[in-house]
Write a protein that holds these residues in place. Sequence first.
Motif, PDB file in Angstrom:
ATOM      1  N   ILE A 108      -8.790  34.883   0.199  1.00 46.03           N
ATOM      2  CA  ILE A 108      -9.932  35.353  -0.579  1.00 46.03           C
ATOM      3  C   ILE A 108      -9.860  34.821  -2.005  1.00 46.03           C
ATOM      4  O   ILE A 108     -10.844  34.281  -2.542  1.00 46.03           O
ATOM      5  CB  ILE A 108      -9.981  36.899  -0.580  1.00 46.03           C
ATOM      6  CG1 ILE A 108     -10.261  37.427   0.824  1.00 46.03           C
ATOM      7  CG2 ILE A 108     -11.015  37.411  -1.572  1.00 46.03           C
ATOM      8  CD1 ILE A 108     -10.237  38.946   0.922  1.00 46.03           C
ATOM      9  N   SER A 125     -13.627  40.689  -3.484  1.00 47.26           N
ATOM     10  CA  SER A 125     -14.578  39.962  -4.312  1.00 47.26           C
ATOM     11  C   SER A 125     -15.805  40.822  -4.559  1.00 47.26           C
ATOM     12  O   SER A 125     -16.431  41.314  -3.608  1.00 47.26           O
ATOM     13  CB  SER A 125     -14.999  38.647  -3.654  1.00 47.26           C
ATOM     14  OG  SER A 125     -16.054  38.044  -4.401  1.00 47.26           O
ATOM     15  N   ARG A 177     -22.029  34.214   3.378  1.00 44.53           N
ATOM     16  CA  ARG A 177     -21.114  34.076   2.239  1.00 44.53           C
ATOM     17  C   ARG A 177     -19.659  34.249   2.650  1.00 44.53           C
ATOM     18  O   ARG A 177     -18.768  33.576   2.107  1.00 44.53           O
ATOM     19  CB  ARG A 177     -21.487  35.076   1.152  1.00 44.53           C
ATOM     20  CG  ARG A 177     -22.520  34.553   0.156  1.00 44.53           C
ATOM     21  CD  ARG A 177     -23.817  34.225   0.853  1.00 44.53           C
ATOM     22  NE  ARG A 177     -24.793  33.535   0.013  1.00 44.53           N
ATOM     23  CZ  ARG A 177     -26.000  33.192   0.450  1.00 44.53           C
ATOM     24  NH1 ARG A 177     -26.364  33.443   1.717  1.00 44.53           N
ATOM     25  NH2 ARG A 177     -26.854  32.567  -0.346  1.00 44.53           N
ATOM     26  N   TRP A 206     -16.389  32.146  -7.697  1.00 51.11           N
ATOM     27  CA  TRP A 206     -16.837  33.522  -7.488  1.00 51.11           C
ATOM     28  C   TRP A 206     -15.838  34.486  -8.123  1.00 51.11           C
ATOM     29  O   TRP A 206     -14.652  34.172  -8.264  1.00 51.11           O
ATOM     30  CB  TRP A 206     -16.918  33.857  -5.997  1.00 51.11           C
ATOM     31  CG  TRP A 206     -17.984  33.151  -5.233  1.00 51.11           C
ATOM     32  CD1 TRP A 206     -18.916  32.275  -5.708  1.00 51.11           C
ATOM     33  CD2 TRP A 206     -18.211  33.261  -3.825  1.00 51.11           C
ATOM     34  NE1 TRP A 206     -19.706  31.835  -4.679  1.00 51.11           N
ATOM     35  CE2 TRP A 206     -19.301  32.426  -3.513  1.00 51.11           C
ATOM     36  CE3 TRP A 206     -17.595  33.976  -2.803  1.00 51.11           C
ATOM     37  CZ2 TRP A 206     -19.793  32.296  -2.222  1.00 51.11           C
ATOM     38  CZ3 TRP A 206     -18.089  33.860  -1.511  1.00 51.11           C
ATOM     39  CH2 TRP A 206     -19.174  33.032  -1.220  1.00 51.11           C
ATOM     40  N   GLY A 266     -10.276  30.895  -1.995  1.00 51.03           N
ATOM     41  CA  GLY A 266     -11.651  30.489  -1.720  1.00 51.03           C
ATOM     42  C   GLY A 266     -12.596  30.839  -2.852  1.00 51.03           C
ATOM     43  O   GLY A 266     -13.474  30.042  -3.222  1.00 51.03           O
ATOM     44  N   ALA A 267     -12.428  32.035  -3.429  1.00 56.69           N
ATOM     45  CA  ALA A 267     -13.304  32.444  -4.531  1.00 56.69           C
ATOM     46  C   ALA A 267     -13.118  31.540  -5.747  1.00 56.69           C
ATOM     47  O   ALA A 267     -14.085  31.193  -6.439  1.00 56.69           O
ATOM     48  CB  ALA A 267     -13.012  33.903  -4.896  1.00 56.69           C
ATOM     49  N   ALA A 298     -13.255  37.401  -8.047  1.00 53.71           N
ATOM     50  CA  ALA A 298     -12.305  37.981  -7.090  1.00 53.71           C
ATOM     51  C   ALA A 298     -11.069  38.403  -7.871  1.00 53.71           C
ATOM     52  O   ALA A 298     -10.768  37.841  -8.932  1.00 53.71           O
ATOM     53  CB  ALA A 298     -11.926  36.997  -5.992  1.00 53.71           C
ATOM     54  N   GLU A 356     -18.396  39.574  -6.171  1.00 50.13           N
ATOM     55  CA  GLU A 356     -19.388  38.567  -6.544  1.00 50.13           C
ATOM     56  C   GLU A 356     -20.806  39.008  -6.203  1.00 50.13           C
ATOM     57  O   GLU A 356     -21.765  38.718  -6.943  1.00 50.13           O
ATOM     58  CB  GLU A 356     -19.065  37.245  -5.847  1.00 50.13           C
ATOM     59  CG  GLU A 356     -20.055  36.124  -6.111  1.00 50.13           C
ATOM     60  CD  GLU A 356     -19.990  35.603  -7.539  1.00 50.13           C
ATOM     61  OE1 GLU A 356     -20.972  34.952  -7.973  1.00 50.13           O
ATOM     62  OE2 GLU A 356     -18.967  35.819  -8.215  1.00 50.13           O
ATOM     63  N   GLY A 397     -11.420  28.850   1.538  1.00 53.11           N
ATOM     64  CA  GLY A 397     -10.056  29.351   1.513  1.00 53.11           C
ATOM     65  C   GLY A 397      -9.122  28.645   2.466  1.00 53.11           C
ATOM     66  O   GLY A 397      -7.936  28.986   2.531  1.00 53.11           O
ATOM     67  N   ARG A 438     -18.596  30.963   4.016  1.00 58.21           N
ATOM     68  CA  ARG A 438     -18.323  29.999   2.937  1.00 58.21           C
ATOM     69  C   ARG A 438     -16.973  30.289   2.282  1.00 58.21           C
ATOM     70  O   ARG A 438     -16.217  29.367   1.959  1.00 58.21           O
ATOM     71  CB  ARG A 438     -19.437  30.071   1.889  1.00 58.21           C
ATOM     72  CG  ARG A 438     -20.775  29.525   2.353  1.00 58.21           C
ATOM     73  CD  ARG A 438     -21.825  29.641   1.264  1.00 58.21           C
ATOM     74  NE  ARG A 438     -23.136  29.234   1.762  1.00 58.21           N
ATOM     75  CZ  ARG A 438     -24.271  29.347   1.068  1.00 58.21           C
ATOM     76  NH1 ARG A 438     -24.234  29.849  -0.163  1.00 58.21           N
ATOM     77  NH2 ARG A 438     -25.427  28.967   1.594  1.00 58.21           N
ATOM     78  N   LEU A 439     -16.678  31.561   2.081  1.00 56.51           N
ATOM     79  CA  LEU A 439     -15.409  31.934   1.467  1.00 56.51           C
ATOM     80  C   LEU A 439     -14.235  31.527   2.353  1.00 56.51           C
ATOM     81  O   LEU A 439     -13.221  30.996   1.866  1.00 56.51           O
ATOM     82  CB  LEU A 439     -15.385  33.444   1.214  1.00 56.51           C
ATOM     83  CG  LEU A 439     -14.153  34.005   0.509  1.00 56.51           C
ATOM     84  CD1 LEU A 439     -14.015  33.425  -0.890  1.00 56.51           C
ATOM     85  CD2 LEU A 439     -14.227  35.527   0.448  1.00 56.51           C
TER      86      LEU A 439
END
Length: 669
Positions: free
Chosen positions: A295, A449, A539, A304, A298-299, A306, A451, A547, A542-543
């Motif tokens: 997490i 997260s 989303r 994003w 990836g963020a 996190a 976000e 990640g 995508r994360l």
Amino acid sequence: MTWTERELATLAEVAETFVRGDARRRARLTTETLERAADPAQVRRFHRLLGVMESRVANLILHRRPTPFSSMSPAARERYLLRWSTSRSEARRTAFSTLRKLLTFLAYADPGADAAGNPRHAVIGYEPDSPPVTADPTPIRPYALPFDQGAADEPITLEADVVVVGSGAGGGVVAAAAAEAGRSVVVLEAGPFVDEVSMPRDEMDAYSRLYLNHGLLSTWDASITMLSGSGVGGGTLVNWMTCLEAPEAVRGSWAHNHGLDDIGNGEAWSDDIATLEAELSVRAVRRIPPKDQMILRGAERLNWEAAPARRNAAADCDDCGSCPFGCRRASKQSGIRVHLSRAFVAGARIVPQVRVTRVLVERGRAVGVEGNALVPGSEADPRTRRLVVRARQVVVAAGALRSPGILLASRLRHRAIGRHLRVHPAPVVAARMTMPVDMWLGPMQGARSLEFLPAEHGRNSYVIESAPGHPGLTALALPWEGTDAHAAAMREIRYLAPLAAITRDGGRGTVTLTRANRLRIDYELDGVGHATLRHAVVRMARLARAGGAGEIVVAATPAIRFQPIRGSANADAAAFGRFEDQLTRLDFTPNRGSLFSAHQMGTVRMGAGPRDHPCDPAGRVRSSSRRDRVISGLYVADASLFPTALGVNPMLTVMALARRVARTVLAES
């Protein structure tokens, strides 16, 4: 309701189709669990389902072949069940979902019939930690009811200043405040008392003893799997400890739309949160496990927000992952370590295994409660004795599912009791990593997260968190696309890093009582709810990709997968674009997409307007929806009070509202 040999044989064949091995044992465990946990109407429906599966006429009509399920080949049984999973008929999808969840969960949660254990655990590489038992156990000792006194048909009677129904996050706070203020307090809990020494060591025992409906709680149509604690300590005993304050925007809406002015930006709210965080030792996770590193990694790549999760845990809590079973090492600052312990030390009598049936109201005033207490030693063949607790003040804090049930059974007349149920419907995305993750080890939720906490036009807010599971819960959550496919997916669960989106509801539900006086939970998403879930799934995908996921699986019917294309960035990007496009069209109508709920709220909500708020802003229960009059001495102090969904983990908010109610109780005593 008895089960025939033919029914057991059919159920065993169904079990063998979902997961091979020990099918007869799982059939027996299933029937035993249904008898304990399900409503009689649901059990009758299950009997009819097995009858339909064995009926030549029914199968001729439904599948154009007059062959009983038990007479089909293994391949034909797979096709039969998969047709039900994608059927246009909601009833058949519900039947498939019910069978799938029960039988896959039992296959992997069952510790096994003997000391050799469950052989599937070795196959999938499941090796849970075995945390030591604390040398400083909770001081709580349950109050022993005098079952040997009086006639068996006479009630046991207790007297108190305050009786608290439920011992979870809200009930514990009120009990501590009242007892420490010198009031005589009785706390009644439907579940058992389990101290650190006695806490479960395996998944099936934990769900059976410490969760509502023995862990088999769901909406009536089986579309949303629900987890809710049921034991002394309630959800605080088994939750994953993530502590998030109510978002400012939500509190603002509660102030503006529901008349809770001082919650929006009042100093009392901030003071309550600060006090609670100090009492609970809330702190950031210090060791981030692999699933949560994904997490944060990836963020960062996506730019994003996190951060490590903040939890009510001791500083040494960073390795074992047994949070859903209770905390043997006493690192979790749960109710039995904090508020209930304080209440007990101050003189409160804590009585487990008492199912309160109604509030006693005389001349517009609450005067106590009535319920059924389990006779010790009769768990295998339950026997109960009626218990009456006479009290000047009654605080109902049994949770957003049981509290409205108690008030409805008490024949209170407010039209909104049991309405406005919110559940934080949570979709799950499984990221397959290239290295072992072992999601069941370490802090259960080490990062989150925020976000997407701000809502946008057309969709509500949500928080992305890790969604770890032990084998039974994981088997239930993974899509089933055939016997071998599910077994292969389970063999890879060491590599899975699941994500969940805690979505602020777009939709609503109800809690009502069935003819058997059990809870019926119904929930339906609206257009905004569907849009929020789709947005969240895209989303999370995508994360996971950012990640480092090697494969991404979304639990739907059928499952949706993405596998990276190595060696061609353009082809890989195009494939992921097609994957996202599929996710934007996901169908979350009942039992087409898998949803979970660990938070239930709003069924006896508080607010200024009497029409739609069964409780006033101080937590007092109104006598009707027509006039702003309250039932003297009757209060609610749990997540039932939330005027709307919260959108984040609710424990801190439940406790803050309970402190508010406790001040009212003490002021009016």
